[in-house]
Scaffold this active site. Structure first.
Site, PDB file in Angstrom:
ATOM      1  N   ARG A 140      -7.589   1.518   8.886  1.00  0.00           N
ATOM      2  CA  ARG A 140      -7.906   2.666   8.091  1.00  0.00           C
ATOM      3  C   ARG A 140      -7.108   2.713   6.659  1.00  0.00           C
ATOM      4  NH1 ARG A 140      -3.999   3.733  12.016  1.00  0.00           N
ATOM      5  NH2 ARG A 140      -2.032   3.639  11.313  1.00  0.00           N
ATOM      6  N   ASN A 141      -5.987   1.655   6.381  1.00  0.00           N
ATOM      7  CA  ASN A 141      -5.352   1.659   5.378  1.00  0.00           C
ATOM      8  C   ASN A 141      -5.943   0.315   4.413  1.00  0.00           C
ATOM      9  OD1 ASN A 141      -3.698   3.619   5.144  1.00  0.00           O
ATOM     10  ND2 ASN A 141      -2.369   3.059   6.745  1.00  0.00           N
TER      11      ASN A 141
ATOM     12  N   ASP B 261      -3.880   1.176   1.041  1.00  0.00           N
ATOM     13  CA  ASP B 261      -2.959   2.564   0.856  1.00  0.00           C
ATOM     14  C   ASP B 261      -1.630   1.976   1.520  1.00  0.00           C
ATOM     15  OD1 ASP B 261      -2.045   4.893   1.151  1.00  0.00           O
ATOM     16  OD2 ASP B 261      -3.685   5.578   2.652  1.00  0.00           O
TER      17      ASP B 261
ATOM     18  N   ASP C 107       2.824   0.186   7.806  1.00  0.00           N
ATOM     19  CA  ASP C 107       1.639   0.834   8.212  1.00  0.00           C
ATOM     20  C   ASP C 107       0.381   0.086   8.083  1.00  0.00           C
ATOM     21  OD1 ASP C 107       0.293   3.104   9.499  1.00  0.00           O
ATOM     22  OD2 ASP C 107       0.165   4.208   7.847  1.00  0.00           O
TER      23      ASP C 107
HETATM   24  P1  ADP Z   1      -3.850   9.025   1.309  1.00  0.00           P
HETATM   25  O1  ADP Z   1      -3.330   7.738   0.905  1.00  0.00           O
HETATM   26  O2  ADP Z   1      -3.848   9.915   0.244  1.00  0.00           O
HETATM   27  O3  ADP Z   1      -3.793   9.222   2.669  1.00  0.00           O
HETATM   28  P2  ADP Z   1      -6.351   7.650   1.699  1.00  0.00           P
HETATM   29  O4  ADP Z   1      -6.002   6.175   1.007  1.00  0.00           O
HETATM   30  O5  ADP Z   1      -6.552   7.539   3.486  1.00  0.00           O
HETATM   31  O6  ADP Z   1      -5.603   8.645   1.082  1.00  0.00           O
HETATM   32  O7  ADP Z   1      -7.857   8.096   1.227  1.00  0.00           O
HETATM   33  C1  ADP Z   1      -8.697   8.939   1.962  1.00  0.00           C
HETATM   34  C2  ADP Z   1      -9.960   8.548   2.187  1.00  0.00           C
HETATM   35  O8  ADP Z   1     -10.715   8.169   0.820  1.00  0.00           O
HETATM   36  C3  ADP Z   1     -10.172   6.946   2.754  1.00  0.00           C
HETATM   37  O9  ADP Z   1     -10.279   7.070   4.084  1.00  0.00           O
HETATM   38  C4  ADP Z   1     -11.291   6.551   2.034  1.00  0.00           C
HETATM   39  O10 ADP Z   1     -12.446   6.626   2.753  1.00  0.00           O
HETATM   40  C5  ADP Z   1     -11.372   6.923   0.693  1.00  0.00           C
HETATM   41  N1  ADP Z   1     -10.793   6.398  -0.434  1.00  0.00           N
HETATM   42  C6  ADP Z   1      -9.480   6.250  -0.612  1.00  0.00           C
HETATM   43  N2  ADP Z   1      -9.342   5.281  -1.510  1.00  0.00           N
HETATM   44  C7  ADP Z   1     -10.464   4.863  -1.985  1.00  0.00           C
HETATM   45  C8  ADP Z   1     -10.980   3.711  -2.714  1.00  0.00           C
HETATM   46  N3  ADP Z   1     -10.196   3.169  -3.690  1.00  0.00           N
HETATM   47  N4  ADP Z   1     -12.345   3.710  -2.993  1.00  0.00           N
HETATM   48  C9  ADP Z   1     -13.182   4.300  -2.062  1.00  0.00           C
HETATM   49  N5  ADP Z   1     -12.808   5.133  -1.346  1.00  0.00           N
HETATM   50  C10 ADP Z   1     -11.554   5.354  -1.238  1.00  0.00           C
END
Ligand code: ADP
Length: 516
Positions: A374-375, A388, A370
């Site tokens: 966005r990740n 992510d 994936d």
């Molecule tokens: P999940 O993996 O649970 O779906 P995400 O990693 O997509 O969550 O996180 C959602 C949002 O939170 C991201 O789009 C980003 O904007 C923010 N985010 C996630 N991790 C971080 C991080 N380490 N530092 C800053 N912002 C983060």
């Protein structure tokens, strides 16, 4: 009169002297040679239907020797839809000739399986007969058990042992992958949907829940953080499993009393979700690289369960790209703090870092499945990390295609073999990296934004690729094309990609302070 005599003497009806099997080259080629005077007109038929030539299929003449024309029917990324009997018809005013050849470019998806509608009827009949057979066998078994009162003298196992066997196979670690990550037949299961003529299998879990690779060691020590050491500050976003917060974490680093962290919460944790949570924590503990977001540990004292990550100041890369694209600059006209558009060298710098993270993941035999902007996360000084490994499917839900109940597929980032055969490998990650490059050079546009999900599936399986973004240098687009070779083994190697990007990035130094 002399002219007429001359042309009559030299008139030759068409003769196809060669028509051979298709050969894969840069494009596919069905080679042929045709003699005739005047030059014969050529028409191709596929299974009796006239072929309309265009950019993807065209007749090319490479050589002419004494009224004999040598060439190819050239096919650009043919799919199973191009398989069949090709007839070449050569015609001039003195006659016609035709020859045939069979060409087979790609296996039809789910060949030999319940692919066509009428086959489904047969399958349904099989299912009904199967269920009846199982029920009847069960009935017989019951009779035997009743008759012999559970006495195991005949070696008949009680129902409990059957259930425990089933449990085993349901355990995520039981489905040991065969290295190539090809689904086993049991994985193909009934979970599939049909779109047009393509059957899309359903993926239940990200790869790492089933992986046997070195990242899921039994002796992994996951750091546990005390709840009172975490002080929430504000919400950062919404993840697939719960909210993500900015927090201060005390006593984490020996050099600082507290540091900023991002905490991911897991709301409403079912027993399975808890298992997945612990498995993901183990995996993250073992993934350590300068371009993979740092994982500090977990807090599981009470609900919600928490994962603690390093805080990346500028959030996810997709948002960041959009915020530094021409639209954002235009929208902010007249405001005091105007964003600055990303330069090409900054884009290369971003791309190079993601490729570096992917080289590491491939070295760990980890298939991401994936990869998308966005990740990825952006920190200070344009530091970019892959951030992510789960599914950020709530916020970016339009990037995913829902198949079955809960499964969402990032089809716009997937190569044909992942869409058609659910095959995920390091090579399919390379394809996605090509799409990530495209996202970077379009300031975060959605791939194939002009097409619906069904159209995207049609397009990708037919062999179409994304167009060169307006601001993208030729070298970078060539790299993308290297990632989007239809045959996985023809794609560029991840190390090569990183090397090329590194060299391109070095050739145009980055002025980081532009970002402010
Ligand atoms: P999940 O993996 O649970 O779906 P995400 O990693 O997509 O969550 O996180 C959602 C949002 O939170 C991201 O789009 C980003 O904007 C923010 N985010 C996630 N991790 C971080 C991080 N380490 N530092 C800053 N912002 C983060």
């Amino acid at each position: 009169l002399l002219n007429l005599l001359f042309s009559l003497l030299h008139s030759v009806p068409p003769k196809i002297t060669k028509l051979s099997d298709a050969i894969p080259d840069h494009h596919w080629c069905i080679p042929f040679s045709v003699a005739g005077n005047p030059t014969p007109h050529l028409q191709w038929f596929l299974d009796g239907e006239a072929v309309t030539e265009g950019v993807y299929i065209m007749t090319m003449i490479h050589d002419v020797t004494e009224r004999e024309y040598h060439g190819c029917l050239q096919l650009d990324s043919p799919t199973h839809l191009n398989n069949g009997r090709y007839t070449l018809l050569a015609k001039n005013e003195y006659g016609t000739d035709q020859k045939e050849v069979e060409a087979h470019f790609m296996r039809k998806p789910w060949d030999g399986e319940e692919f066509k509608t009428h086959c489904f009827l047969i399958v349904q009949v099989y299912v009904v007969v199967g269920i009846a057979a199982v029920a009847f066998t069960g009935f017989l078994l019951m009779l035997v058990i009743l008759k012999f009162g559970g006495n195991s003298k005949f070696g008949i196992k009680g129902p409990s042992s059957v259930i425990s066997n089933d449990d085993d196979s349901a355990s995520p670690l039981h489905h040991v992958s065969n290295g190539s990550n090809t689904p086993s037949s049991s994985e193909m299961g009934p979970d599939a949907v049909i779109i047009g003529m393509t059957k899309i299998p359903v993926i239940e879990n990200p790869q790492y829940f089933r992986s046997t690779n070195s990242l899921l060691k039994t002796d992994t020590f996951v750091q546990h953080i005390k709840r009172h050491n975490i002080v929430l500050k504000r919400e950062l976003g919404e993840g697939a499993f719960g909210k993500v917060f900015l927090a201060e974490c005390y006593n984490l680093s020996p050099d600082h009393e507290k540091i900023l962290v991002a905490v991911k919460t897991l709301k409403e944790a079912s027993e399975n979700a808890r298992k997945d949570f612990h498995r993901e924590a183990e995996l993250l503990t073992n993934l350590q690289h300068e371009h993979i977001v740092t994982f500090y540990g977990v807090c599981v004292e009470s609900d919600p369960l928490i994962m603690v990550f390093e805080y990346m100041k500028h959030g996810d890369l997709n948002k960041f790209l959009r915020a530094h694209g021409p639209d954002a600059v235009l929208m902010a006209e007249g405001q005091t703090t105007r964003p600055v558009e990303l330069t090409q060298s900054q884009m290369l710098h971003i791309a190079q870092q993601i490729a570096s993270g992917m080289v590491y993941l491939a070295s760990q035999h980890f298939v991401h499945r994936d990869l998308a902007t966005r990740n990825c996360l952006v920190g200070e000084n344009l530091l970019v990390k892959i951030g992510d490994f789960g599914m950020s499917r709530d916020v970016y839900s339009t990037d995913y295609y829902r198949v079955g109940g809960h499964t969402m597929l990032p089809i716009r980032w997937m190569p044909p073999e992942s869409i058609m055969y659910r095959k995920f490998t390091t090579e399919s990650d390379v394809w996605s990296l090509g799409v990530v490059l495209w996202e970077i050079f379009t300031y975060g546009k959605q791939p194939w934004y002009q097409l619906s999900n069904n159209e995207v599936i049609e397009c990708i399986t037919q062999g179409r690729v994304l167009q060169r973004p307006r601001t993208c240098p030729k070298e970078v687009y060539d790299l993308m094309l290297g990632c989007w070779q239809r045959e996985p083994h023809m794609r560029l190697n991840i190390k090569e990609i990183h090397c090329l990007l590194l060299n391109l990035a070095k050739a145009s130094p980055v002025y980081l302070d532009i970002l402010g």
